[in-house]
Design a protein around this motif. Structure first.
Motif, mmCIF file in Angstrom:
data_model
loop_
_atom_site.group_PDB
_atom_site.id
_atom_site.type_symbol
_atom_site.label_atom_id
_atom_site.label_comp_id
_atom_site.label_asym_id
_atom_site.label_seq_id
_atom_site.Cartn_x
_atom_site.Cartn_y
_atom_site.Cartn_z
ATOM 1 N N GLY A 63 -18.658 -26.484 -1.237
ATOM 2 C CA GLY A 63 -17.562 -26.072 -0.441
ATOM 3 C C GLY A 63 -16.711 -24.923 -0.662
ATOM 4 N N ALA A 64 -16.636 -24.996 -1.987
ATOM 5 C CA ALA A 64 -15.826 -23.679 -2.624
ATOM 6 C C ALA A 64 -16.653 -22.658 -2.448
ATOM 7 C CB ALA A 64 -15.179 -24.106 -4.130
ATOM 8 N N MET A 65 -17.939 -22.772 -2.695
ATOM 9 C CA MET A 65 -18.756 -21.716 -2.636
ATOM 10 C C MET A 65 -18.926 -20.978 -1.424
ATOM 11 S SD MET A 65 -21.919 -23.114 -5.292
ATOM 12 C CE MET A 65 -23.035 -21.638 -4.885
ATOM 13 N N TRP A 66 -19.025 -21.940 -0.355
ATOM 14 C CA TRP A 66 -18.741 -21.663 0.879
ATOM 15 C C TRP A 66 -17.778 -20.863 1.304
ATOM 16 C CZ3 TRP A 66 -21.748 -20.238 5.232
ATOM 17 C CH2 TRP A 66 -21.177 -20.747 6.405
ATOM 18 N N GLY A 67 -16.751 -21.466 1.006
ATOM 19 C CA GLY A 67 -15.448 -21.013 1.437
ATOM 20 C C GLY A 67 -15.150 -19.540 0.877
ATOM 21 N N SER A 68 -15.758 -19.174 -0.442
ATOM 22 C CA SER A 68 -15.439 -17.871 -1.099
ATOM 23 C C SER A 68 -16.068 -16.894 -0.188
ATOM 24 C CB SER A 68 -15.925 -17.870 -2.327
ATOM 25 O OG SER A 68 -17.325 -17.884 -2.410
ATOM 26 N N ILE A 69 -17.052 -17.315 0.813
ATOM 27 C CA ILE A 69 -17.683 -16.407 1.503
ATOM 28 C C ILE A 69 -17.118 -16.032 2.884
ATOM 29 C CG2 ILE A 69 -19.841 -15.851 2.801
ATOM 30 C CD1 ILE A 69 -21.349 -17.009 0.490
ATOM 31 N N THR A 70 -16.679 -17.517 3.316
ATOM 32 C CA THR A 70 -16.075 -17.311 4.904
ATOM 33 C C THR A 70 -14.691 -17.297 5.064
ATOM 34 O OG1 THR A 70 -16.368 -19.594 4.911
ATOM 35 C CG2 THR A 70 -18.410 -18.719 5.628
ATOM 36 N N ARG A 71 -13.822 -17.938 4.099
ATOM 37 C CA ARG A 71 -12.430 -18.001 4.370
ATOM 38 C C ARG A 71 -11.886 -16.684 3.963
ATOM 39 N NH1 ARG A 71 -13.655 -23.423 2.412
ATOM 40 N NH2 ARG A 71 -13.753 -24.735 4.129
ATOM 41 N N PRO A 72 -11.032 -16.300 4.925
ATOM 42 C CA PRO A 72 -10.184 -14.842 4.649
ATOM 43 C C PRO A 72 -9.452 -15.018 3.335
ATOM 44 C CG PRO A 72 -10.141 -15.754 6.890
ATOM 45 C CD PRO A 72 -10.538 -16.802 6.182
ATOM 46 N N ARG A 73 -9.182 -14.012 2.519
ATOM 47 C CA ARG A 73 -8.598 -13.971 1.436
ATOM 48 C C ARG A 73 -7.223 -13.164 1.569
ATOM 49 N NH1 ARG A 73 -11.980 -14.152 -2.980
ATOM 50 N NH2 ARG A 73 -13.668 -15.276 -2.450
ATOM 51 N N ALA A 74 -6.248 -13.383 0.722
ATOM 52 C CA ALA A 74 -4.850 -12.800 1.005
ATOM 53 C C ALA A 74 -5.117 -11.222 0.546
ATOM 54 C CB ALA A 74 -3.999 -13.512 -0.098
ATOM 55 N N ASP A 75 -5.980 -11.164 -0.482
ATOM 56 C CA ASP A 75 -6.031 -9.640 -0.974
ATOM 57 C C ASP A 75 -6.914 -8.945 -0.130
ATOM 58 O OD1 ASP A 75 -8.281 -11.076 -1.809
ATOM 59 O OD2 ASP A 75 -8.467 -10.083 -3.578
ATOM 60 N N ARG A 76 -8.240 -9.592 0.664
ATOM 61 C CA ARG A 76 -9.001 -8.838 1.226
ATOM 62 C C ARG A 76 -9.586 -9.253 2.614
ATOM 63 N NH1 ARG A 76 -12.132 -10.198 -3.256
ATOM 64 N NH2 ARG A 76 -13.823 -11.306 -2.765
ATOM 65 N N GLY A 77 -8.707 -10.290 3.287
ATOM 66 C CA GLY A 77 -9.040 -10.818 4.513
ATOM 67 C C GLY A 77 -10.612 -11.070 4.382
ATOM 68 N N ASP A 78 -11.320 -11.009 5.623
ATOM 69 C CA ASP A 78 -12.611 -11.516 5.774
ATOM 70 C C ASP A 78 -13.612 -10.241 5.249
ATOM 71 O OD1 ASP A 78 -12.178 -10.035 7.949
ATOM 72 O OD2 ASP A 78 -13.119 -11.584 9.219
ATOM 73 N N ALA A 79 -12.952 -9.325 4.421
ATOM 74 C CA ALA A 79 -13.901 -8.025 4.213
ATOM 75 C C ALA A 79 -15.224 -8.540 3.437
ATOM 76 C CB ALA A 79 -13.149 -7.075 3.407
ATOM 77 N N TRP A 80 -15.134 -9.412 2.573
ATOM 78 C CA TRP A 80 -16.555 -9.804 1.851
ATOM 79 C C TRP A 80 -17.685 -9.759 2.894
ATOM 80 C CZ3 TRP A 80 -20.621 -12.251 1.191
ATOM 81 C CH2 TRP A 80 -21.340 -12.534 -0.106
ATOM 82 N N LEU A 81 -17.505 -10.532 3.805
ATOM 83 C CA LEU A 81 -18.821 -10.846 4.703
ATOM 84 C C LEU A 81 -18.966 -9.353 5.671
ATOM 85 C CD1 LEU A 81 -21.047 -12.763 5.651
ATOM 86 C CD2 LEU A 81 -19.620 -13.606 7.288
ATOM 87 N N LEU A 82 -17.940 -8.850 6.054
ATOM 88 C CA LEU A 82 -18.259 -7.733 6.773
ATOM 89 C C LEU A 82 -18.708 -6.576 6.093
ATOM 90 C CD1 LEU A 82 -14.652 -7.931 8.812
ATOM 91 C CD2 LEU A 82 -17.113 -8.399 9.615
ATOM 92 N N LEU A 83 -18.223 -6.438 4.703
ATOM 93 C CA LEU A 83 -18.825 -5.407 3.983
ATOM 94 C C LEU A 83 -20.200 -5.798 3.754
ATOM 95 C CD1 LEU A 83 -18.243 -2.985 2.348
ATOM 96 C CD2 LEU A 83 -17.603 -4.164 0.543
ATOM 97 N N GLU A 84 -20.489 -6.958 3.320
ATOM 98 C CA GLU A 84 -22.000 -7.258 3.210
ATOM 99 C C GLU A 84 -22.781 -7.063 4.181
ATOM 100 O OE1 GLU A 84 -24.570 -8.748 0.306
ATOM 101 O OE2 GLU A 84 -22.545 -8.931 -0.102
ATOM 102 N N MET A 85 -22.504 -7.326 5.160
ATOM 103 C CA MET A 85 -23.387 -6.963 6.396
ATOM 104 C C MET A 85 -23.305 -5.353 6.723
ATOM 105 S SD MET A 85 -24.323 -9.716 7.409
ATOM 106 C CE MET A 85 -24.468 -10.176 5.596
#
Length: 211
Positions: free
Chosen positions: A94-116
């Protein structure tokens, strides 16, 4: 100022400039897309000159390649950290999944968007594509090694070799994250966690053998 202090401060300025350019590129490339962002825009967002960007990275393409390396290290570290010290990796899915899908205070949902965005550019550019393929291979290896260490520590057998297991776990996470980004309710957290448990064969273990 002594020569030693001067060299140290110069090195610190270079490190800070590179970090600012990387962070600015990550945010802009994720939000607008690689081709829609100019080198000038990245430099301005970082509070640096375009000359500094070219001096450190040779241009926007070089900056993207450097960003691939940084993102690979962050991704692998975040995923493998969730497995450390756990008797049951499923408890951390669940934490692994959240690290990808849940917005972060420092970079929002940039992780997944940048990945794509990186994947799209890599699919069109042989140079970037080969570097991106290496990055995925390293992430698969690190994730697989983390799962193999868990299996050895708990006396559990992985259903497939470690690197293949890492590839499948990463595939489930990224594939589900793509769908979740557009339809969060269609891909609930529980579904992803259950899929990863099944992938590792945890559902097939007798209760007494479950970690």
């Amino acid at each position: 100022m002594s020569e030693t202090r001067y060299k140290r401060s110069q090195a610190e300025r270079k490190t800070e400039t590179r970090a600012r350019l990387i962070d600015a590129a990550a945010e802009l490339f994720a939000r607008k897309g690689f081709h829609a962002v100019s080198a000038e825009a990245v430099a301005a967002s970082a509070g640096r000159t375009t000359g500094a960007l070219y001096s450190h990275y040779g241009g926007k393409e070089g900056l993207l390649l450097a960003l691939l390396e940084v993102w690979k290290e962050r991704t692998a570290a975040e995923l493998t950290a969730e497995l450390a010290g756990s008797s049951d990796p499923a408890a951390h899915f669940g934490a692994m999944w959240g690290s990808i899908t849940r917005p972060r205070a420092d970079r929002g949902d940039a992780w997944l968007l940048l990945e794509m965005e990186l994947w799209l550019h890599g699919a069109r550019s042989p140079l970037v594509g080969s570097r991106l393929a290496e990055r995925y291979a390293q992430i698969r290896t690190q994730l697989g090694e983390g799962l193999a260490d868990w299996a050895a520590a708990t006396g559990t057998s992985l259903p497939r070799p470690p690197e293949e297991t890492g590839a499948l776990v990463l595939g489930v996470l990224l594939g589900c994250a793509l769908q979740h980004r557009l339809d969060p309710h269609g891909i609930p957290d529980e579904l992803v966690v259950d899929a990863l448990r099944t992938l590792l064969g945890l559902d097939d273990l007798p209760d007494k053998d479950r970690p």
